[in-house]
Design a protein around this motif. Structure first.
Motif, mmCIF file in Angstrom:
data_model
loop_
_atom_site.group_PDB
_atom_site.id
_atom_site.type_symbol
_atom_site.label_atom_id
_atom_site.label_comp_id
_atom_site.label_asym_id
_atom_site.label_seq_id
_atom_site.Cartn_x
_atom_site.Cartn_y
_atom_site.Cartn_z
ATOM 1 N N THR A 99 0.668 -1.164 0.004
ATOM 2 C CA THR A 99 -0.052 -0.089 -0.136
ATOM 3 C C THR A 99 0.765 1.284 0.084
ATOM 4 O O THR A 99 1.983 1.201 0.513
ATOM 5 C CB THR A 99 -0.864 0.249 1.290
ATOM 6 O OG1 THR A 99 0.063 -0.145 2.319
ATOM 7 C CG2 THR A 99 -1.868 -1.109 1.288
ATOM 8 N N PRO A 100 0.429 2.418 -0.526
ATOM 9 C CA PRO A 100 1.159 3.658 -0.335
ATOM 10 C C PRO A 100 1.396 3.864 1.108
ATOM 11 O O PRO A 100 0.536 3.425 1.766
ATOM 12 C CB PRO A 100 0.306 4.559 -0.960
ATOM 13 C CG PRO A 100 -1.016 4.026 -1.593
ATOM 14 C CD PRO A 100 -1.005 2.622 -1.065
ATOM 15 N N GLY A 101 2.086 4.790 1.381
ATOM 16 C CA GLY A 101 2.368 4.987 2.659
ATOM 17 C C GLY A 101 1.220 6.060 3.320
ATOM 18 O O GLY A 101 0.697 6.789 2.434
ATOM 19 N N LEU A 102 0.890 5.770 4.461
ATOM 20 C CA LEU A 102 -0.245 6.598 5.146
ATOM 21 C C LEU A 102 0.635 7.930 5.423
ATOM 22 O O LEU A 102 1.456 8.005 6.415
ATOM 23 C CB LEU A 102 -0.904 5.979 6.285
ATOM 24 C CG LEU A 102 -1.966 6.273 6.924
ATOM 25 C CD1 LEU A 102 -3.160 5.933 5.919
ATOM 26 C CD2 LEU A 102 -2.219 5.821 8.128
ATOM 27 N N HIS A 103 -0.254 9.000 5.336
ATOM 28 C CA HIS A 103 0.283 10.222 5.765
ATOM 29 C C HIS A 103 -0.773 11.309 5.791
ATOM 30 O O HIS A 103 -1.679 11.021 5.595
ATOM 31 C CB HIS A 103 1.430 10.654 4.738
ATOM 32 C CG HIS A 103 0.858 11.006 3.358
ATOM 33 N ND1 HIS A 103 0.213 12.144 2.945
ATOM 34 C CD2 HIS A 103 0.395 9.944 2.367
ATOM 35 C CE1 HIS A 103 -0.180 11.982 1.769
ATOM 36 N NE2 HIS A 103 -0.499 10.850 1.431
ATOM 37 N N LYS A 104 -0.475 12.366 6.464
ATOM 38 C CA LYS A 104 -1.508 13.495 6.738
ATOM 39 C C LYS A 104 -1.714 14.198 5.275
ATOM 40 O O LYS A 104 -0.846 14.739 4.725
ATOM 41 C CB LYS A 104 -1.044 14.575 7.816
ATOM 42 C CG LYS A 104 -0.646 13.901 9.082
ATOM 43 C CD LYS A 104 -0.783 14.930 10.335
ATOM 44 C CE LYS A 104 -0.682 14.140 11.443
ATOM 45 N NZ LYS A 104 0.594 13.685 12.166
ATOM 46 N N PRO A 105 -3.059 13.836 4.715
ATOM 47 C CA PRO A 105 -3.151 14.393 3.609
ATOM 48 C C PRO A 105 -3.108 15.957 3.390
ATOM 49 O O PRO A 105 -3.510 16.549 4.158
ATOM 50 C CB PRO A 105 -4.504 13.815 3.052
ATOM 51 C CG PRO A 105 -5.014 13.596 4.238
ATOM 52 C CD PRO A 105 -4.041 13.469 5.432
ATOM 53 N N ARG A 106 -2.356 16.280 2.091
ATOM 54 C CA ARG A 106 -2.529 17.727 1.880
ATOM 55 C C ARG A 106 -3.134 18.004 0.638
ATOM 56 O O ARG A 106 -3.615 19.094 0.323
ATOM 57 C CB ARG A 106 -1.052 18.239 1.517
ATOM 58 C CG ARG A 106 -0.353 18.433 2.865
ATOM 59 C CD ARG A 106 0.966 19.399 2.776
ATOM 60 N NE ARG A 106 1.826 18.539 1.963
ATOM 61 C CZ ARG A 106 2.716 17.658 2.219
ATOM 62 N NH1 ARG A 106 2.660 17.217 3.491
ATOM 63 N NH2 ARG A 106 3.598 16.964 1.358
ATOM 64 N N THR A 107 -3.526 16.889 -0.288
ATOM 65 C CA THR A 107 -4.047 17.064 -1.476
ATOM 66 C C THR A 107 -5.215 16.108 -1.762
ATOM 67 O O THR A 107 -5.246 15.211 -0.915
ATOM 68 C CB THR A 107 -3.233 16.932 -2.652
ATOM 69 O OG1 THR A 107 -2.553 15.826 -2.727
ATOM 70 C CG2 THR A 107 -1.914 17.856 -2.659
#
Length: 317
Positions: free
Chosen positions: A73-81
């Motif tokens: 899976t793609p890395g989980l991160h705080k979304p900006r877009t």
């Protein structure tokens, strides 16, 4: 007419398991390297930039007693877009669907807010067993490793869940990788193999080829264009009129960037950079597909594609 039955002992020995696992962790935690070490071939894209694995690339580990399918899976991160939010949704959906989650934590970095963020999300997924995989153990001494193992154990306790296993590995030094597979297998459901023996990934070849081109295109310009590159393989066709012993595959691909000003960065002075990208990715594509390749690359502008739902769909996200 006599019917032969296997004794229950024999049956116990021949149980076959098959299922899905995914590795999570903040960028650079060694997820893709670990996938490659387990599968024994370069499948996932390794890069030291977050979010280079945009597609769910699966590596498949074939064993006599089991088939372990790795979902990346793609890395989980705080979304900006918008793209960021979409990636996070993909992550959560995947976590809920797999049979086991491996949380990769590098041995050489203290637990940080990024790790806590992911661990908190994991705590919310009740049913799926979670294995803590301590990566890059070749970079630390045994005292540092011991401290990290204790910290990881503590982290789960604080968040109210328990690790099914905690396994230190070094994918680069090939230490304990086999052991990790041994520990993941019992957590899979019983069942027949889900993919044919020879498959290493079920990702369509075009997507893997696009990923290899994208990785080569990011090389050296990551700081300037970390996420603004998307690659679409328009077509892959065997060249006609070639003798059977000398096949050639024509691949036409477009490298999309967000702004005209980025074009020069990708192409480089007198087209030198784009040529290097072509040479580098062609070698990797030939190794992946086992056939000589003619690669035709074009750079195109897709204005602000990361924020435009229509463009995102067109580029396969």
């Amino acid at each position: 007419m006599s019917v032969r039955t296997q004794s229950s002992e024999q049956l116990a020995e021949t149980v076959h398991r098959a299922g899905f696992a995914c590795f999570v962790g903040r960028p650079n935690a060694g997820k893709s390297t670990l996938t490659n070490a387990l599968v024994g071939q370069k499948v996932a894209i390794t890069s030291n930039r977050p979010q280079t694995t945009r597609h769910t690339v699966r590596g498949i580990v074939h064993r006599p007693d089991a088939q372990l399918i790795l979902v990346d899976t793609p890395g989980l991160h705080k979304p900006r877009t918008l793209l960021g939010e979409r990636l996070n949704d993909v992550v959560r959906t995947t976590w809920a669907e797999v049979d086991v989650i491996g949380f990769c934590l590098p041995a050489d970095q203290k637990l940080g807010p990024g790790d806590r963020f992911i661990a908190k999300e994991l705590a919310g997924i009740k049913k799926t067993p979670k294995v803590a995989v301590v990566t890059k153990t070749d970079l630390v001494d045994s005292k540092t490793l011991a401290e990290q193992l204790i910290a990881i154990d503590q982290l789960a306790k604080e968040l109210g869940f328990e690790w099914a296993e905690i396994v230190p590995v070094s994918a680069v030094g090939d230490q304990q990788v086999e052991l990790l597979a041994d520990l993941l297998v019992p957590l899979l459901p019983e069942g027949p193999a889900l993919y044919p023996e020879g498959d290493l990934t079920d990702e369509p070849e075009q997507v893997m080829v696009a990923e290899l081109i994208r990785e080569a295109a990011l090389e050296g310009v990551r700081d300037e264009l970390p996420h603004s590159i998307a690659v679409v393989v328009e077509e892959m066709l065997p060249r006609e009129d070639r003798p059977a012993e000398r096949p050639l595959l024509d691949i036409h691909a477009n490298v999309y960037i967000e702004r005209p000003s980025q074009k020069g960065i990708i192409i480089g002075p007198k087209g030198k950079r784009l040529k290097e990208v072509g040479i580098k990715s062609r070698k990797q594509i030939e190794a992946l597909l086992g056939t000589p390749v003619f690669l035709d690359l074009h750079v195109k502008v897709a204005k602000d594609w990361q924020r435009d739902p229509k463009q995102l769909r067109k580029l396969g996200f």
